[in-house]
Design an enzyme around this catalytic site. Structure first.
Site, PDB file in Angstrom:
ATOM      1  N   GLU A 227       1.171  -1.152  -0.104  1.00 12.25           N
ATOM      2  CA  GLU A 227      -0.049  -0.022  -0.089  1.00 12.25           C
ATOM      3  C   GLU A 227       0.954   1.207  -0.062  1.00 12.25           C
ATOM      4  O   GLU A 227       1.444   1.534   0.985  1.00 12.25           O
ATOM      5  CB  GLU A 227      -0.849   0.054   1.144  1.00 12.25           C
ATOM      6  CG  GLU A 227      -2.116   0.887   0.993  1.00 12.25           C
ATOM      7  CD  GLU A 227      -2.085   2.108   1.883  1.00 12.25           C
ATOM      8  OE1 GLU A 227      -1.484   2.936   1.117  1.00 12.25           O
ATOM      9  OE2 GLU A 227      -2.286   2.164   3.105  1.00 12.25           O
ATOM     10  N   CYS A 261      -1.746   8.655   2.755  1.00 10.53           N
ATOM     11  CA  CYS A 261      -1.771   8.366   1.213  1.00 10.53           C
ATOM     12  C   CYS A 261      -3.180   8.491   0.784  1.00 10.53           C
ATOM     13  O   CYS A 261      -3.275   8.742  -0.614  1.00 10.53           O
ATOM     14  CB  CYS A 261      -1.302   6.826   1.275  1.00 10.53           C
ATOM     15  SG  CYS A 261      -2.226   5.933   2.182  1.00 10.53           S
TER      16      CYS A 261
END
Length: 457
Positions: A227, A261
């Site tokens: 990720e 993110c």
């Protein structure tokens, strides 16, 4: 040596010694032995560990949140929310793990087959600083429930949070050796990945680090979930509720001081409503309270490190030099610590720095477009593909547009967020694999096919 620095002041909080090779060797040996025993434990008993972890997290929630706030600079209210989310995730998987991992029967006229979900072994977790507890427990709750063990290598600027995780696991009576925290330098990770006792790797971090870890794990033929970075588009169409979109844009961009993110980073706005959106957005951003993260009134604390603040400032200056216009903010704040003013940059175009690079901090880039087709094209014109949001009054149109956006998740009239019920992850250079939901639970399992033919004799 790992240094813990207070981002709100720049002062040193603590120094923690790295674990030596003998400690690492013992941790790996014990983890393998503990996992072999753990996988034999009935899942109904394994999930009791998750329930104990949730209780420990909540029992001392204030202390846990205070350490996150102190070491990362996160506003205390957000830090408390992070701890509670970890506990909720543990509760969720404690309730659903048995169903998610149950054998599945596939029948035909001539045979019967089973799909069985079995643990892989000891998973190396390489975790970031921005959500120091959540990122670990997001992975660990389903992984442990599935019968795996784990070794945690945390970010080097949050060593106290790393050891807090070990303390939480110990207080929850996690089986000895099953989940171990190692304080190591980045250069020592390759040897861990290559070690035969590590079965798989999960990483949440930058795209740059992701390419390194993927190469190392791929060479060792080990499963990975990555990720990585993101430059999420926040698409505002001409028929959107501008007041609502502008209010939610603040949360989407400036939560955790913009250091996530899945923070929205590129605000792609139909030109017909762009002036109104920017005006409302500016009003909301300038109302944000900047201050000490320990103060409950604070909404914007410091960035986590000085080098991150300096890199963000470089990106802002580059973008303004390329022809964008400054709406508000645009510079470090003149105060102790690593503070950066909440910033909006307007008239950003596709080739500018703030559109091409991930801006990991409190900076919003406004990109004006002529229609929804151009909005989708620009949304997809990035190396990243983590999350996206679309704001419109036309739900049917939004569903169609969502299918055209390159992202692991698209939220319609809502900000992108992780949810234990929903798979989470990206495409392109935002990584691969999924966490959370039933799919995330099965990522670190051997999906075994068992074919059963007709009885003999």
């Amino acid at each position: 040596m790992q240094l813990s620095i207070n981002p709100a002041s720049g002062d040193e909080l603590a120094r923690l010694e790295d674990h030596d090779p003998a400690f690492v060797e013992a941790a790996l040996t014990h983890a393998v032995a503990a996992q072999k025993a753990w996988r034999q434990v009935a899942i109904e008993d394994r999930v009791e560990l998750l329930r104990r972890i949730a209780r420990v997290l909540r029992a001392d929630l204030s202390r846990h949140a205070e350490l996150i706030s102190l070491e990362v600079g996160k506003p205390i209210a957000e830090a408390e929310g992070e701890v509670e989310k970890c506990a909720m995730n543990c509760d969720f998987y404690a309730e659903h793990a048995a169903a998610y991992l149950a054998d599945e029967t596939i029948a035909s006229s001539a045979s019967e087959s089973l799909l069985s979900y079995e643990p892989l072994g000891v998973v190396l977790a390489i975790m970031p600083w921005n959500y120091p507890l959540w990122q670990f427990f997001r992975f660990a709750a389903p992984a442990l429930a599935a019968g795996n063990g784990t070794i945690l290598k945390h970010a080097n600027n949050v060593p106290q949070c790393a050891m807090l995780i070990q303390d939480i696991l110990d207080k929850a009576e996690c089986p000895d050796g099953l989940a171990k925290v190692l304080l190591l330098q980045p250069g020592e990770v390759a040897a861990l990945i290559a070690d035969d006792r590590i079965a798989a790797v999960t990483l949440t971090g930058s795209t740059h680090v992701g390419t390194i870890v993927a190469s190392q794990a791929g060479k060792a033929l080990k499963k990975q979930v990555l990720e990585l970075g993101g430059s999420d588009p926040f698409i505002v169409l001409a028929d959107a509720d501008i007041a609502t979109a502008a209010a939610m844009a603040v949360k989407a961009r400036y939560t955790n001081v913009g250091q996530s993110c899945v923070n929205a980073k590129r605000f792609i706005v139909d030109d017909s409503v762009a002036d109104a959106f920017v005006a409302a957005f500016k009003h909301n951003v300038e109302a944000l309270v900047i201050g000490d993260p320990k103060d409950r009134a604070t909404q914007i604390g410091p960035m986590a490190r000085a080098n991150l603040r300096d890199e963000l400032d470089r990106q802002v200056k580059d973008t303004l030099g390329q022809g964008a216009t400054l709406v508000t903010g645009g510079a470090p704040l003149d105060r102790p610590g690593f503070y950066y003013a909440p910033t909006i940059i307007d008239h950003v175009t596709e080739e500018m720095t703030a559109a091409r690079e991930e801006t990991f901090g409190p900076v919003a880039a406004i990109i004006r477009v002529k229609d929804e087709n151009e909005a989708v094209r620009i949304a997809n014109d990035t190396e990243f593909g983590l999350g996206a949001s679309i704001w419109t009054a036309d739900a049917a149109k939004a569903r169609t547009l969502a299918k055209r956006v390159d992202a692991g998740a698209v939220f319609i009239n809502g900000i992108v967020a992780s949810d234990p019920r929903l798979p989470f992850g990206g495409i392109k250079r935002s990584g691969y694999g999924r966490e959370l939901g039933i799919i995330g639970m099965r990522e670190f399992t051997n999906i075994k096919t068992v074919w059963i033919g007709p009885a003999q004799g």
